[in-house]
Write an enzyme that holds these catalytic residues in place. Structure first.
Site, short mmCIF file in Angstrom:
data_model
loop_
_atom_site.label_atom_id
_atom_site.label_comp_id
_atom_site.label_asym_id
_atom_site.label_seq_id
_atom_site.Cartn_x
_atom_site.Cartn_y
_atom_site.Cartn_z
CB ALA A 10 -18.21 -88.23 -94.73
CB THR A 131 -15.74 -75.41 -108.37
OG1 THR A 131 -16.92 -74.74 -108.79
CG2 THR A 131 -14.80 -74.36 -107.78
CG ASP A 132 -18.77 -74.16 -112.66
OD1 ASP A 132 -18.75 -73.95 -111.42
OD2 ASP A 132 -19.83 -74.31 -113.30
CD GLU A 133 -19.17 -71.44 -107.44
OE1 GLU A 133 -18.81 -70.51 -106.70
OE2 GLU A 133 -20.17 -72.13 -107.21
CE LYS A 160 -12.44 -76.52 -104.84
NZ LYS A 160 -12.18 -77.83 -104.16
P1 NAD Z 1 -19.57 -81.07 -99.24
O1 NAD Z 1 -19.54 -79.79 -98.48
O2 NAD Z 1 -20.85 -81.82 -99.36
O3 NAD Z 1 -18.52 -82.09 -98.59
C1 NAD Z 1 -17.24 -81.70 -98.19
C2 NAD Z 1 -16.64 -82.79 -97.31
O4 NAD Z 1 -15.32 -82.37 -96.91
C3 NAD Z 1 -17.43 -83.06 -96.03
O5 NAD Z 1 -17.57 -84.45 -95.83
C4 NAD Z 1 -16.57 -82.43 -94.93
O6 NAD Z 1 -16.70 -83.07 -93.68
C5 NAD Z 1 -15.18 -82.60 -95.52
N1 NAD Z 1 -14.23 -81.61 -94.97
C6 NAD Z 1 -14.41 -80.27 -94.87
N2 NAD Z 1 -13.35 -79.70 -94.28
C7 NAD Z 1 -12.45 -80.70 -94.01
C8 NAD Z 1 -11.17 -80.74 -93.41
N3 NAD Z 1 -10.59 -79.62 -92.97
N4 NAD Z 1 -10.54 -81.92 -93.32
C9 NAD Z 1 -11.13 -83.07 -93.77
N5 NAD Z 1 -12.36 -83.09 -94.32
C10 NAD Z 1 -13.02 -81.91 -94.45
O7 NAD Z 1 -18.95 -80.74 -100.66
P2 NAD Z 1 -19.32 -81.31 -102.11
O8 NAD Z 1 -20.40 -80.51 -102.68
O9 NAD Z 1 -19.42 -82.77 -102.04
O10 NAD Z 1 -17.97 -80.90 -102.89
C11 NAD Z 1 -16.86 -81.78 -102.91
C12 NAD Z 1 -15.75 -81.15 -103.74
O11 NAD Z 1 -16.22 -80.93 -105.07
C13 NAD Z 1 -15.28 -79.79 -103.22
O12 NAD Z 1 -13.89 -79.73 -103.38
C14 NAD Z 1 -16.00 -78.80 -104.11
O13 NAD Z 1 -15.25 -77.61 -104.23
C15 NAD Z 1 -16.07 -79.55 -105.41
N6 NAD Z 1 -17.20 -79.21 -106.30
C16 NAD Z 1 -18.49 -79.24 -105.84
C17 NAD Z 1 -19.54 -78.97 -106.73
C18 NAD Z 1 -20.99 -79.02 -106.28
O14 NAD Z 1 -21.88 -78.72 -107.06
N7 NAD Z 1 -21.30 -79.42 -105.06
C19 NAD Z 1 -19.27 -78.67 -108.06
C20 NAD Z 1 -17.93 -78.63 -108.48
C21 NAD Z 1 -16.91 -78.92 -107.59
O1 TDX Z 2 -31.45 -70.27 -101.03
C1 TDX Z 2 -30.87 -70.12 -102.13
N1 TDX Z 2 -31.45 -69.32 -103.09
C2 TDX Z 2 -30.86 -69.08 -104.31
O2 TDX Z 2 -31.42 -68.36 -105.14
C3 TDX Z 2 -29.60 -70.73 -102.42
C4 TDX Z 2 -28.91 -71.59 -101.40
C5 TDX Z 2 -29.03 -70.48 -103.65
N2 TDX Z 2 -29.63 -69.66 -104.56
C6 TDX Z 2 -28.98 -69.44 -105.87
C7 TDX Z 2 -27.52 -69.08 -105.81
C8 TDX Z 2 -26.96 -69.73 -107.05
O3 TDX Z 2 -27.12 -68.87 -108.17
O4 TDX Z 2 -29.03 -70.70 -106.55
C9 TDX Z 2 -27.83 -70.96 -107.26
C10 TDX Z 2 -27.21 -72.24 -106.73
O5 TDX Z 2 -26.74 -71.96 -105.42
P1 TDX Z 2 -25.94 -73.04 -104.54
O6 TDX Z 2 -26.75 -74.29 -104.48
O7 TDX Z 2 -25.54 -72.37 -103.28
O8 TDX Z 2 -24.70 -73.34 -105.48
P2 TDX Z 2 -23.57 -72.39 -106.13
O9 TDX Z 2 -23.41 -71.15 -105.36
O10 TDX Z 2 -23.91 -72.25 -107.59
O11 TDX Z 2 -22.28 -73.31 -105.95
C11 TDX Z 2 -22.35 -74.75 -106.17
O12 TDX Z 2 -21.80 -75.10 -107.42
C12 TDX Z 2 -20.39 -75.00 -107.57
C13 TDX Z 2 -21.64 -75.51 -105.05
O13 TDX Z 2 -22.17 -75.12 -103.80
C14 TDX Z 2 -20.14 -75.28 -105.09
O14 TDX Z 2 -19.50 -76.07 -104.10
C15 TDX Z 2 -19.65 -75.70 -106.47
O15 TDX Z 2 -18.28 -75.45 -106.57
#
Ligand code: NAD
Ligand code: TDX
Length: 350
Positions: A10, A131-133, A160
């Site tokens: 979700a 994640t790449d982090e 992670k």
């Molecule tokens: P998100 O925060 O949008 O979604 C996370 C989902 O996990 C939500 O639907 C939340 O309800 C669910 N969740 C959280 N805690 C839970 C629990 N205890 N039990 C069951 N469900 C739970 O995250 P996202 O950005 O979609 O990221 C998804 C995955 O991809 C994560 O594992 C994240 O580390 C990874 N990831 C994200 C990014 C990015 O740029 N967003 C990049 C690389 C990897």
């Molecule tokens: O208000 C802001 N101002 C700002 O300068 C926010 C929210 C972020 N930032 C900066 C921080 C980061 O350098 O922008 C960049 C992107 O920030 P986020 O959107 O918070 O992402 P980041 O911290 O890079 O992490 C994201 O990418 C890797 C996802 O949230 C993670 O879940 C994923 O693993």
């Protein structure tokens, strides 16, 4: 029908993965298990919620007993694990939640998979999305490879990294069939507006300031979310047992340049005078421990499995902004908290 579990379906990326799998694989039953935290929103899946091969189960991966009962009932043949606490800033203000969901929750899933598969691993797969982090922070040069040593520097990335290590340990120690991918920053529809791109879109809409951390010189490598979902599909079906694949867009932007580009597109789309949104940019206190640069080398995924990012950045970014502007009710609902109140009521007695 094969039962496939997708956790966190979700959320932002999870909803794109669920949609892809439900539409592409009618012979799979996709079970979306999600706790529906503030980041989980079933409105992200409205278009597929009534499909016969889709089911939603509300559960918390930290709750070991419930998880075991769900695995017993559904006998999943595959697990794609995306559920996580995902926002770095929240991990700085409240690390414990990240330890519970990202580490303990992942171990619970690994144990549940082990317990139903009972070493009969043929046709089974546990896919952990990371994640790449976890690789830490780069200087001006170089990119992360699958072999780059882990060096997580925020509570989020440390949690992670810890879960990645545990997934590999279960493969090495117990033979659990696992695969892992580490992806760069995603952008696209349905991202919760605490993350940079949707936050800025929402703030521009309301003429609010755009908070750029530090000097805006930090660099991220941006990938369109549907390209991530397609990579996940490919790795789930064709990735090697115990392997890791890096996924990235080869598309680096400083935060300031990305926000400026966003401003330019938003001015055009909202019919505002050129340069008006850029005036909203405000430099604010830097994020504690802010990683300078992420960049992914995805050569392995490209050479071994033939993956390529399909979305051109200009098109993907414009399409993303267009989506948020055409779905302002979605933005209003998630920022007003309407939908969390709705779920609190809906699931109160379950
Ligand atoms: P998100 O925060 O949008 O979604 C996370 C989902 O996990 C939500 O639907 C939340 O309800 C669910 N969740 C959280 N805690 C839970 C629990 N205890 N039990 C069951 N469900 C739970 O995250 P996202 O950005 O979609 O990221 C998804 C995955 O991809 C994560 O594992 C994240 O580390 C990874 N990831 C994200 C990014 C990015 O740029 N967003 C990049 C690389 C990897
Ligand atoms: O208000 C802001 N101002 C700002 O300068 C926010 C929210 C972020 N930032 C900066 C921080 C980061 O350098 O922008 C960049 C992107 O920030 P986020 O959107 O918070 O992402 P980041 O911290 O890079 O992490 C994201 O990418 C890797 C996802 O949230 C993670 O879940 C994923 O693993």
């Amino acid at each position: 029908m094969k039962n496939i579990l997708i956790t966190g379906g979700a959320g932002f990326i999870g909803s794109h993965v669920v949609r892809l799998f439900v539409n592409k694989y009618p012979h799979y039953k996709i079970i979306n298990l999600d706790k529906l935290t503030y980041a989980g929103n079933l409105a992200n899946l409205k278009d597929i919620e009534n499909k016969p091969n889709y089911e939603f189960v509300k559960a918390d991966i930290v709750d070991e007993d419930t998880l075991m009962a769900i695995f017993d009932a559904y006998r999943f043949e595959g697990v794609i694990h995306l559920a996580a606490e995902s926002h770095v800033d929240r991990s700085i203000s409240n690390p414990k939640e990240f330890i519970m969901t990202n580490i303990v929750g992942t171990v619970n899933l690994l144990n549940a998979a082990r317990s139903i598969w009972k070493e009969n691993y043929s046709g089974k797969r546990f896919y952990h999305i990371s994640t790449d982090e976890v690789y830490g922070s780069l200087g001006d040069e170089g990119k992360f490879l699958e072999t780059t040593p882990y060096d997580p520097r925020s509570p989020y990335s440390a949690s992670k990294a810890s879960s990645d290590h545990l997934v590999r340990a279960y493969n090495h120690t117990f033979g659990l069939p696992v695969v892992i991918s580490n992806c760069s920053n995603n952008y696209g529809p349905f991202q919760f507006p605490e993350k940079l791109v949707p936050l800025c879109i929402n703030n521009i809409r309301h003429n609010r300031t755009l908070p750029v951390y530090g000097e805006g010189s930090n660099i991220r490598d941006w990938l369109y979310v549907e390209d991530h979902a397609k990579a996940i599909d490919l790795i789930f079906h064709s990735g090697g047992d115990g392997e890791t694949y890096n996924i990235g867009g080869n598309n680096e932007w400083t935060n300031l340049n990305l926000v400026r580009k966003l401003c330019e597109i938003m001015d055009r789309k909202l019919g505002r005078e050129a340069g008006s949104s850029e005036k909203l940019i405000t430099f604010v206190k830097d994020r504690a421990g802010h990683d300078f640069r992420y960049a992914i080398d995805s050569t392995k995924l490209q050479n071994e499995l033939g993956w390529r990012p399909e979305a051109k950045f200009d098109e993907g970014f414009e399409k993303t902004i267009e989506w948020y502007l055409s779905n302002q009710t979605w933005l209003d609902d998630v920022t007003s908290g309407n939908y969390t109140r709705y779920y609190d009521g809906m699931y109160k007695n379950r």
